[in-house]
Design a protein around this motif. Structure first.
Motif, PDB file in Angstrom:
ATOM      1  N   ALA A 108       0.835  -1.207   0.000  1.00 26.02           N
ATOM      2  CA  ALA A 108       0.000   0.000   0.000  1.00 26.02           C
ATOM      3  C   ALA A 108       0.872   1.262   0.000  1.00 26.02           C
ATOM      4  N   LEU A 109       1.938   1.215   0.812  1.00 28.80           N
ATOM      5  CA  LEU A 109       2.846   2.381   0.855  1.00 28.80           C
ATOM      6  C   LEU A 109       3.545   2.579  -0.493  1.00 28.80           C
ATOM      7  N   LYS A 148       1.178   4.160  -2.764  1.00 28.92           N
ATOM      8  CA  LYS A 148       0.992   5.557  -2.377  1.00 28.92           C
ATOM      9  C   LYS A 148       2.118   6.443  -2.916  1.00 28.92           C
ATOM     10  N   PHE A 149       3.347   5.938  -2.802  1.00 35.66           N
ATOM     11  CA  PHE A 149       4.485   6.750  -3.250  1.00 35.66           C
ATOM     12  C   PHE A 149       4.703   6.676  -4.757  1.00 35.66           C
ATOM     13  N   LYS A 197      -0.848  12.184  -9.179  1.00 34.56           N
ATOM     14  CA  LYS A 197      -2.181  12.628  -9.617  1.00 34.56           C
ATOM     15  C   LYS A 197      -2.143  13.589 -10.804  1.00 34.56           C
ATOM     16  N   ASN A 230      -0.706   5.809 -14.165  1.00 30.70           N
ATOM     17  CA  ASN A 230      -0.680   5.419 -12.755  1.00 30.70           C
ATOM     18  C   ASN A 230      -1.097   3.962 -12.579  1.00 30.70           C
ATOM     19  N   CYS A 244       0.906   0.558 -11.141  1.00 32.80           N
ATOM     20  CA  CYS A 244       0.306  -0.128  -9.980  1.00 32.80           C
ATOM     21  C   CYS A 244      -0.004  -1.582 -10.304  1.00 32.80           C
ATOM     22  N   GLU A 262      -6.604  -1.589   1.015  1.00 33.43           N
ATOM     23  CA  GLU A 262      -5.821  -0.373   1.303  1.00 33.43           C
ATOM     24  C   GLU A 262      -5.366   0.275   0.001  1.00 33.43           C
ATOM     25  N   VAL A 263      -4.916  -0.573  -0.922  1.00 29.54           N
ATOM     26  CA  VAL A 263      -4.490  -0.072  -2.238  1.00 29.54           C
ATOM     27  C   VAL A 263      -5.662   0.604  -2.945  1.00 29.54           C
ATOM     28  N   ILE A 272      -6.311   4.077  -1.674  1.00 33.84           N
ATOM     29  CA  ILE A 272      -5.300   5.027  -2.181  1.00 33.84           C
ATOM     30  C   ILE A 272      -5.598   5.394  -3.635  1.00 33.84           C
ATOM     31  N   ASP A 286      -8.297   8.009  -5.097  1.00 30.57           N
ATOM     32  CA  ASP A 286      -7.901   9.407  -5.215  1.00 30.57           C
ATOM     33  C   ASP A 286      -7.607   9.828  -6.666  1.00 30.57           C
TER      34      ASP A 286
END
Ligand code: SME
Length: 155
Positions: free
Chosen positions: A14-15, A18-19, A23, A30, A34, A146-147, A150, A153
């Motif tokens: 997940a982190l 996030k990094f 956006k 993106n 991922c 969790e992913v 994130i 967004d």
């Protein structure tokens, strides 16, 4: 010169997601990165990618890692379309027992589909397949949810 992205196995998926996201750049870019992060970090996964909701509330194929896949899934069809109806993660220990499962690979035996929800609406799903039975469990669901939070967004 290294392009500066996160690659390979990571301690915290997940982190890493996030990094990794930016956006300011297109959704497809993106999600492409991922899909690879997910593919590399959820063990025994043969296919990982996204289906994105269109204006008819059906799903079209987004970025993925793995074999070529069905490009369009109608609302309520298959595991992905069912996820769209229930707006909940669906863990399928044995895809051969899931009514209406859409087989993109004859080698696939289990699957997990996680909704990405934005303003109470499913905007996309994350789909993972495995050639192993029973590959996904509540722990995989937890990290992938969790992913999904994130990634919501980006929509
Ligand atoms: N099995 C999915 C279809 C997509 S492929 O697994 C990539 C489903 O039943 O919705």
């Amino acid at each position: 010169m290294h392009c500066g992205v996160i690659q390979g196995k990571v301690d915290n998926l997940a982190l890493a997601v996030k990094f990794s996201i930016n956006k300011e750049l297109p959704l497809v870019s993106n999600l492409a990165n991922c899909s690879k992060l997910i593919f590399d970090n959820i063990p025994n996964t043969s296919w990982a990618g996204f289906y994105i909701v269109d204006d008819k509330n059906n799903l079209f194929l987004g970025p993925f890692q793995g074999d070529t896949a069905t490009m369009y899934i109608e609302y309520g069809m298959g595991v992905c379309g069912t996820c769209l109806v229930y707006k909940k993660t669906i863990i399928v220990p044995n895809v051969h027992e899931f009514p209406g499962h859409i087989a993109c690979s004859s080698l696939s035996n289990s699957e997990i589909v996680i909704p990405i929800i934005k303003n109470d609406k499913v905007v996309a799903v994350i789909d993972l397949d495995s050639n192993r039975y029973n590959n996904y469990n509540d722990d995989s669901a937890k990290v992938l949810e969790e992913v999904a939070v994130i990634l919501s967004d980006l929509f």
